[in-house]
Write a protein that holds these residues in place. Sequence first.
Motif, PDB file in Angstrom:
ATOM      1  N   ALA A  88       0.843  -1.203   0.000  1.00 48.66           N
ATOM      2  CA  ALA A  88       0.000   0.000   0.000  1.00 48.66           C
ATOM      3  C   ALA A  88       0.871   1.243   0.000  1.00 48.66           C
ATOM      4  O   ALA A  88       0.667   2.169  -0.813  1.00 48.66           O
ATOM      5  CB  ALA A  88      -0.922  -0.026   1.223  1.00 48.66           C
ATOM      6  N   VAL A  89       1.881   1.250   0.908  1.00 47.38           N
ATOM      7  CA  VAL A  89       2.767   2.412   0.977  1.00 47.38           C
ATOM      8  C   VAL A  89       3.547   2.555  -0.334  1.00 47.38           C
ATOM      9  O   VAL A  89       3.656   3.641  -0.908  1.00 47.38           O
ATOM     10  CB  VAL A  89       3.736   2.254   2.167  1.00 47.38           C
ATOM     11  N   PHE A  90       4.059   1.431  -0.810  1.00 46.59           N
ATOM     12  CA  PHE A  90       4.901   1.441  -2.015  1.00 46.59           C
ATOM     13  C   PHE A  90       4.148   2.010  -3.215  1.00 46.59           C
ATOM     14  O   PHE A  90       4.629   2.930  -3.880  1.00 46.59           O
ATOM     15  CB  PHE A  90       5.374   0.016  -2.304  1.00 46.59           C
ATOM     16  N   PHE A  91       2.943   1.502  -3.473  1.00 47.14           N
ATOM     17  CA  PHE A  91       2.217   1.938  -4.675  1.00 47.14           C
ATOM     18  C   PHE A  91       1.791   3.391  -4.576  1.00 47.14           C
ATOM     19  O   PHE A  91       1.720   4.097  -5.583  1.00 47.14           O
ATOM     20  CB  PHE A  91       0.996   1.030  -4.916  1.00 47.14           C
ATOM     21  N   THR A  92       1.512   3.859  -3.330  1.00 49.39           N
ATOM     22  CA  THR A  92       1.190   5.271  -3.181  1.00 49.39           C
ATOM     23  C   THR A  92       2.402   6.117  -3.544  1.00 49.39           C
ATOM     24  O   THR A  92       2.290   7.146  -4.218  1.00 49.39           O
ATOM     25  CB  THR A  92       0.758   5.561  -1.734  1.00 49.39           C
ATOM     26  N   ARG A  93       3.586   5.695  -3.074  1.00 51.78           N
ATOM     27  CA  ARG A  93       4.811   6.428  -3.339  1.00 51.78           C
ATOM     28  C   ARG A  93       5.125   6.508  -4.834  1.00 51.78           C
ATOM     29  O   ARG A  93       5.614   7.525  -5.324  1.00 51.78           O
ATOM     30  CB  ARG A  93       5.995   5.776  -2.620  1.00 51.78           C
ATOM     31  N   VAL A  94       4.855   5.408  -5.549  1.00 51.92           N
ATOM     32  CA  VAL A  94       5.187   5.445  -6.979  1.00 51.92           C
ATOM     33  C   VAL A  94       4.129   6.184  -7.785  1.00 51.92           C
ATOM     34  O   VAL A  94       4.199   6.243  -9.007  1.00 51.92           O
ATOM     35  CB  VAL A  94       5.389   4.038  -7.585  1.00 51.92           C
ATOM     36  N   GLY A  95       3.139   6.727  -7.087  1.00 54.58           N
ATOM     37  CA  GLY A  95       2.199   7.590  -7.788  1.00 54.58           C
ATOM     38  C   GLY A  95       0.903   6.909  -8.205  1.00 54.58           C
ATOM     39  O   GLY A  95       0.038   7.530  -8.799  1.00 54.58           O
TER      40      GLY A  95
END
Lengths: 365, 308
Positions: free
Chosen positions: A356-363
Amino acid sequence: MERTAEFAINDGVLALSGPYLVSSVSDIEHGIYAVEGPVSKIDLSDVSEIDTVGAWIACDLAKEHEAEIVGASERAQRLMDAVCGHETDTEVSSPREPLGQRVYHSFSQKVYNARHGARGVIGFLGALILAAGSVIRHPSRFRGKALVRQLELVGVKALPIVGLMSFLIGIVIAQQGAVQLQQFGAETLTVNLVGRITLRELGVLMTAIMVAGRSGSAFAAQLGTMKLTEEVDAMRTIGIAPMEALVIPRILAAILMMPLLGFYASVMAIIGGAVVSDLMLGIPFWNFLQRIQEVVPPYDLYVGMIKAPVFGLIVALAGCYNGMQVEGDSEQVGSRTTMAVVTGIFAVIVLDAFFAVFFTRVGWA
Amino acid sequence: MAEASTDNGESQNERVGRHERFRGEYPIQVEGLVNRFGDQTIHDGLDLNVKRGEILGVVGGSGTGKSVLMRSIIGLQPPTEGSIKVFGRSITDADPDEALGIRDRWGVLFQGGALFSTLTVGENVEVPLKQFYPDLSPELMHDIARYKVLLSGLPEEAVNKYPSELSGGMKKRAGLARALSLDPELLFLDEPTAGLDPIGAAAFDQLTLQLKKALGLTVFLITHDLDSLHEICDRVAVLADKKVIAVDTVPNLMELDHEWIQEYFNGPRGRAALTAQALDELRRHMDEPIAAQTIKALDNPPAGKDKA
């Protein structure tokens, strides 16, 4: 009228009478051991029936009071010969520590084993990759039939329950979401809510939990039982690597089926949401589906579909690893199966948080 | 008091009081037993009486229903037809889990030992005691468990070991200790020496014999072990053709003209067991007259050679 076991003490002679059997001694047991000395003789002549328990009591009393046994019948004598002299102080139960220490020990054991467990899982993953490599180099060793069978068990047979579950979850999200959104007059946003949350998160996550419960547990129990019955050893001696024959088809089936099941689950959840919207919010069924296309960005689907095979791998790995760890007795099959499901679901949820955190970070928010 | 059993028509002296031993002649009476699974008939009109105080060996080829017979007698396998009486009480009209008042009078040793894997050996032995006589004090129960374990020929350390820590032979002995925990009058042994090495098997045979003598047991012994048959069985029942075709002592059985019996007792293994036993006898009683039949049996040519 049936006789019961009785005893009387008279002049230093402890006279036993009646039947001295395992079925009859419980009434007199406390009394007879409480007899105060001195007892010089134990008279068995009026004992009508005796078994080894009666013989044991007679011997025990004789030893305690340093008394002599008289009047024993031939049978009583035979039984006493067989039984007496078999005293031992060995505890019947396995030695147990006091509660405080046990809690402390089991906790430290858990911590210590966690390191071991992590190493074991990584080792298992390594062995799996090696086996996969050798299967890729020798494609003839690949077990297509086993894979198809597992695909059926993991995927096709799970369709009804996964579908029903997702449909109901879609209903709940739409209904509960609508109640809250209505307060802002934004009930049309229910579409966004249902569409995005199911494709991104819930569809795949709930499917992974269901697969862990259905298939992860089955993997652990099957492989564990096969280990107990030495089937796994038999395979090894014939030259079949259990990794290739048992583990790879199962893990591959879970990896392949999870995205399909996850997508199917999302679709069913959206249909559930659409039905509720039609009935409660006045958004027609087809309008709901059309709105979905407009408000859900395609990367929501990608997020779900990227996570799905990873979750499949985790769940299947937990099942197979725990199954192969079974050793000793049938109790282990149970505890390992539990562990497979618990660690599988736990790892999936932890990983989902990272994703969840990762995909938010990649936009892809 | 507890003995409120409805009279099933058996004669007064065959009824067993709660604190009495069975005094009738036949603790087990099987009449016209029929067992059918689907259209496969295992037993067809089987009759068998077991005498009090004997070791009855039961033999038969694989699939002749030796274990099914035992399960029928102990009430685990309701028969299709026929009557089975144990201690004069009918097993056949009762449900498998019904309290019969005789379950505390028999002990059963299953093939694999069937020990409860989560309990130690000592606790295994205590299970029947706790089930039937919960009033016994824990100390006495522990004492009973301990001497029963030692009586079965296990070392003391075995008392608090778990079944998974025991060898195959020790598991059998532990199973025997549990079977003996209620001081049964009747003992069922299902292939007790299968899977044991010859020394272990011979020791188990001797143990069975000693216990039978010391405790006055009646033993129903299913076995494939020819040595056990020669060594400890008083009589042997042969299962073939869905019936018990003969019940007799081993030497008498060997006289019978039945293909399977001849092949069984006079085959190479049968003769080896017999020779071994005869030599044993010879050594043991060098100066005593040897049972004439044993020697005579040696002179019989093996059945196989006759036909060749």
